[in-house]
Write a protein that holds these residues in place. Structure first.
Motif, PDB file in Angstrom:
ATOM      1  N   LYS A   1       1.191  -1.364  -0.062  1.00 46.95           N
ATOM      2  CA  LYS A   1       0.135   0.037  -0.026  1.00 46.95           C
ATOM      3  C   LYS A   1       0.849   1.015   0.128  1.00 46.95           C
ATOM      4  CE  LYS A   1      -0.635  -0.014   4.705  1.00 46.95           C
ATOM      5  NZ  LYS A   1      -1.874  -0.008   6.250  1.00 46.95           N
ATOM      6  N   ARG A   2       2.316   1.436   0.163  1.00 46.52           N
ATOM      7  CA  ARG A   2       3.179   2.354   0.565  1.00 46.52           C
ATOM      8  C   ARG A   2       3.377   2.574  -0.628  1.00 46.52           C
ATOM      9  NH1 ARG A   2       6.837   2.418   5.485  1.00 46.52           N
ATOM     10  NH2 ARG A   2       6.171   0.242   6.674  1.00 46.52           N
ATOM     11  N   PRO A   3       3.654   3.839  -1.290  1.00 48.00           N
ATOM     12  CA  PRO A   3       4.429   4.202  -2.494  1.00 48.00           C
ATOM     13  C   PRO A   3       5.986   3.705  -2.544  1.00 48.00           C
ATOM     14  CG  PRO A   3       3.815   6.753  -1.059  1.00 48.00           C
ATOM     15  CD  PRO A   3       2.976   5.053  -0.526  1.00 48.00           C
TER      16      PRO A   3
ATOM     17  N   TYR B   1       9.681   2.394   3.442  1.00 46.31           N
ATOM     18  CA  TYR B   1       9.536   3.788   4.018  1.00 46.31           C
ATOM     19  C   TYR B   1       8.149   4.455   3.849  1.00 46.31           C
ATOM     20  CZ  TYR B   1      10.307   8.594   3.804  1.00 46.31           C
ATOM     21  OH  TYR B   1      10.480  10.418   4.411  1.00 46.31           O
ATOM     22  N   PRO B   2       7.948   4.886   5.228  1.00 48.10           N
ATOM     23  CA  PRO B   2       8.970   4.769   6.861  1.00 48.10           C
ATOM     24  C   PRO B   2       9.408   3.611   7.083  1.00 48.10           C
ATOM     25  CG  PRO B   2       6.600   6.180   7.265  1.00 48.10           C
ATOM     26  CD  PRO B   2       6.687   5.361   5.849  1.00 48.10           C
TER      27      PRO B   2
ATOM     28  N   ARG C   1       9.800   2.019  10.224  1.00 43.41           N
ATOM     29  CA  ARG C   1       9.336   1.806  11.661  1.00 43.41           C
ATOM     30  C   ARG C   1      10.560   0.334  12.302  1.00 43.41           C
ATOM     31  NH1 ARG C   1       4.239   1.726   9.319  1.00 43.41           N
ATOM     32  NH2 ARG C   1       4.205   4.733   9.066  1.00 43.41           N
TER      33      ARG C   1
ATOM     34  N   GLN D   1      -3.743  -0.831  -2.542  1.00 44.72           N
ATOM     35  CA  GLN D   1      -4.033  -1.987  -1.490  1.00 44.72           C
ATOM     36  C   GLN D   1      -5.453  -2.660  -0.856  1.00 44.72           C
ATOM     37  OE1 GLN D   1      -4.339   1.091   2.152  1.00 44.72           O
ATOM     38  NE2 GLN D   1      -5.235   0.045   3.377  1.00 44.72           N
TER      39      GLN D   1
ATOM     40  N   LYS E   1      -7.871  -1.700  -3.579  1.00 43.59           N
ATOM     41  CA  LYS E   1      -8.070  -0.913  -3.772  1.00 43.59           C
ATOM     42  C   LYS E   1      -6.482   0.088  -4.043  1.00 43.59           C
ATOM     43  CE  LYS E   1     -10.043   3.675  -1.888  1.00 43.59           C
ATOM     44  NZ  LYS E   1     -10.217   4.419  -0.810  1.00 43.59           N
TER      45      LYS E   1
ATOM     46  N   LEU F   1      -4.642   2.821  -4.592  1.00 48.47           N
ATOM     47  CA  LEU F   1      -5.018   4.483  -3.885  1.00 48.47           C
ATOM     48  C   LEU F   1      -4.397   5.574  -4.982  1.00 48.47           C
ATOM     49  CD1 LEU F   1      -2.344   2.925  -0.897  1.00 48.47           C
ATOM     50  CD2 LEU F   1      -5.863   3.216  -1.513  1.00 48.47           C
TER      51      LEU F   1
ATOM     52  N   GLU G   1      -0.342  -4.530  11.497  1.00 45.62           N
ATOM     53  CA  GLU G   1      -2.256  -3.980  11.212  1.00 45.62           C
ATOM     54  C   GLU G   1      -2.420  -5.120  11.156  1.00 45.62           C
ATOM     55  OE1 GLU G   1      -1.891  -1.038   8.433  1.00 45.62           O
ATOM     56  OE2 GLU G   1      -0.403   0.249   9.517  1.00 45.62           O
TER      57      GLU G   1
END
Ligand SMILES: Cc1cc2nc3c(=O)[nH]c(=O)nc-3n(C[C@H](O)[C@H](O)[C@H](O)COP(=O)(O)OP(=O)(O)OC[C@H]3O[C@@H](n4cnc5c(N)ncnc54)[C@H](O)[C@@H]3O)c2cc1C
Ligand code: SF4
Lengths: 65, 404
Positions: B37-39, B43-44, B46, B121, B138, B140, B160
């Protein structure tokens, strides 16, 4: 700047979209979409758990226990 | 929009678990889609970025100078009363560049033939009765949704972990099943060599610990993880600020890392019909330390081999995929169970009890050899059961698997 949805409120200036609240919310009322936190107000019970686990203190859940 | 059909496997999440699983399944000549889901993968960050010894990591990814920020050659535990428990253990681990680490793993999946879609996502599972038949996705960027059918879906969506919840394998994490964490990459901190450092006690990290992991060139990841139920109403960020004032006064803050880290008990089932969970999504982190990078990679390999076997046999049932659960529970899952129980006791100790344990252990000569803890000596030296926990604490971060 506060978004009030249902009982839970998020301070968007403090939230860093880490997703800890999404992991703990039993109702899937908090979901990280891409890089933003989405609140689904009608799902919030409210129970207060998300506000408890948030590392930054960005969430306030007045109705929560 | 065009719907591309015909993936054997859809993997949700391009962290270590998802990328490794995708790579291994693609190497088995299966069509794999890897959704992130992240571009940008990785990153970032964690993470505190510590991993175990070279042989454990290089099974999955060769280490080079760009990946390794600093070697770890020992550890230092500071008990609540200030007692220091210190051991040199050359070669025990590394602090890595986690962003690059994740990107390399994703690149390996792509070179093995997996298709990576960032900015896409998973928003639900496609079901036929109890069988998972793929993922609702989805896009995004456009906001449009589409179905991506597949014989098997892999939930590798990290802390998550909504997908294992959708599949009925787990519930949301209880507040005491995750460390609420905050960390800064500090530039300009005094470091005792290349050791990873832990500070115990309620002042800095109630129900968890504070850490200093060297990043090389006078830098370190300095952070805390707390049990939210023991935090007395204060946030992780507040505890971090207090720890930084104590341990790194004057240090320059260069990167804030915030996150939840699962320390939950292992799942009893890792597979449903047409679905498996892997990595942190499957509660595979070490429940004592929260460490989960290498565990995720190990879980991914076990999941991938069960998936390839299931696909070649033509059945994607929970029963068939259950071979993965059994393999995990026989190996890492077993030591994780022990760590889980140890953690429940350890993090419930008072500051005095923890300090007493530290003093006792710091007097045990030769407790460690070059390979780690000497279990027999430990048992003999520590007749009382509880002091063993401090050793396990170090062992949960460091040391070869055999010593667990
Ligand atoms: C502060 C902190 C410090 C830590 N320090 C360490 C450490 O030093 N050493 C260690 O070993 N472990 C550490 N951990 C734990 C470690 O980061 C995790 O165990 C590890 O990242 C698990 O890998 P994973 O692949 O299972 O999940 P992740 O790395 O979290 O990857 C999951 C991926 O899935 C994506 N995703 C999530 N939902 C969806 C969706 N619906 N659709 C598409 N994509 C999705 C996410 O964007 C993410 O990229 C730390 C954790 C924290 C919070
Ligand atoms: S836990 Fe707090 S900081 Fe993290 S996403 Fe939720 S509200 Fe934002």
């Amino acid at each position: 700047m506060n978004d009030r949805r249902g009982s839970i409120t998020v301070d968007r200036n403090t939230c860093v979209v880490c997703g800890a609240c999404a992991a703990a919310c039993p109702a899937e009322a908090l979901v990280v979409e891409g890089l933003s936190l989405v609140i689904v107000p009608e799902r919030c019970r409210p129970c207060g758990i998300a506000a408890l686990v948030c590392p930054t203190g960005a969430l306030a859940c007045p109705g929560g226990k | 929009m065009t719907v591309i059909r015909g993936f054997d496997v859809v993997v949700i999440g391009a962290g270590p678990a998802g990328s490794r699983a995708a790579a291994q399944i693609a190497r088995g000549a299966r069509r794999v889609l890897l959704l992130e889901k992240r571009p940008r993968v990785g990153y970032p960050v964690r993470c505190a970025e510590a991993v175990g010894p070279r042989e454990d990591v290089e099974r999955y990814l060769p280490l080079d100078d760009r990946l390794v920020s600093s070697p770890v050659n020992g550890f230092l535990i500071v008990a609540p009363d200030g007692t220091r428990f210190e051991r040199k253990m050359p070669g025990i681990g590394f602090v890595v560049d986690r962003e690059l680490f994740d990107q390399r793993l994703a690149a390996a999946a792509v070179s093995a033939g997996a298709e990576l879609r960032t900015g896409h996502q998973a928003v639900g599972l496609i079901r036929e009765g109890t069988q998972v038949r793929g993922v609702r996705v989805k896009d995004l960027a456009s906001g449009s949704e589409y179905d991506e059918p597949a014989a098997i879906t892999v939930g590798a969506d990290g802390v998550e972990s909504l997908s294992p919840r959708w599949a009925g394998l787990k519930k949301s994490l209880r507040p005491d099943e995750l460390f609420s964490c905050a960390e800064e990459l500090i530039d300009g901190i005094e470091l005792p060599g290349e050791a990873i450092e832990f500070h115990l006690g309620r002042r800095f990290a109630p129900g968890g610990y504070a850490w200093v992991f060297p990043k090389g060139k006078g830098k370190a990841n300095v952070g805390i993880g707390i049990n939210p139920l023991q935090a007395g109403g204060k946030t992780a960020v507040e505890y971090l600020n207090a720890f930084l004032a104590h341990r790194a006064p004057g240090g320059k803050r260069t990167r804030l890392v915030i996150g939840g880290c699962s320390v939950a008990r292992g799942l009893s089932a890792l597979a449903a019909n047409g679905f498996v969970a892997v990595g942190e999504a499957a509660n595979q982190n070490n429940p004592f330390s929260g460490g989960g990078i290498v565990n995720a990679l190990e879980g991914a390999d076990m999941a991938a081999s069960a998936i390839l076997h299931a696909l070649s046999g033509g059945s994607a049932s929970a029963k068939e995929l259950g071979a993965y659960t059994r393999e995990w529970r026989r190996t890492v899952g077993k030591s994780n169970d022990a760590f889980y129980h140890a953690a429940r006791i350890f993090y419930g100790l008072s500051d005095e009890e923890m300090s007493r344990m530290g003093r006792k252990l710091s007097r045990v000569p030769g407790l460690f050899d070059e390979k780690g803890i000497r279990p027999l000596l430990m048992v003999r030296a520590l007749v009382a059961a509880r002091p063993r926990l401090l050793v396990q604490f170090a062992g949960s971060w460091l040391g070869g698997k055999g010593r667990r």
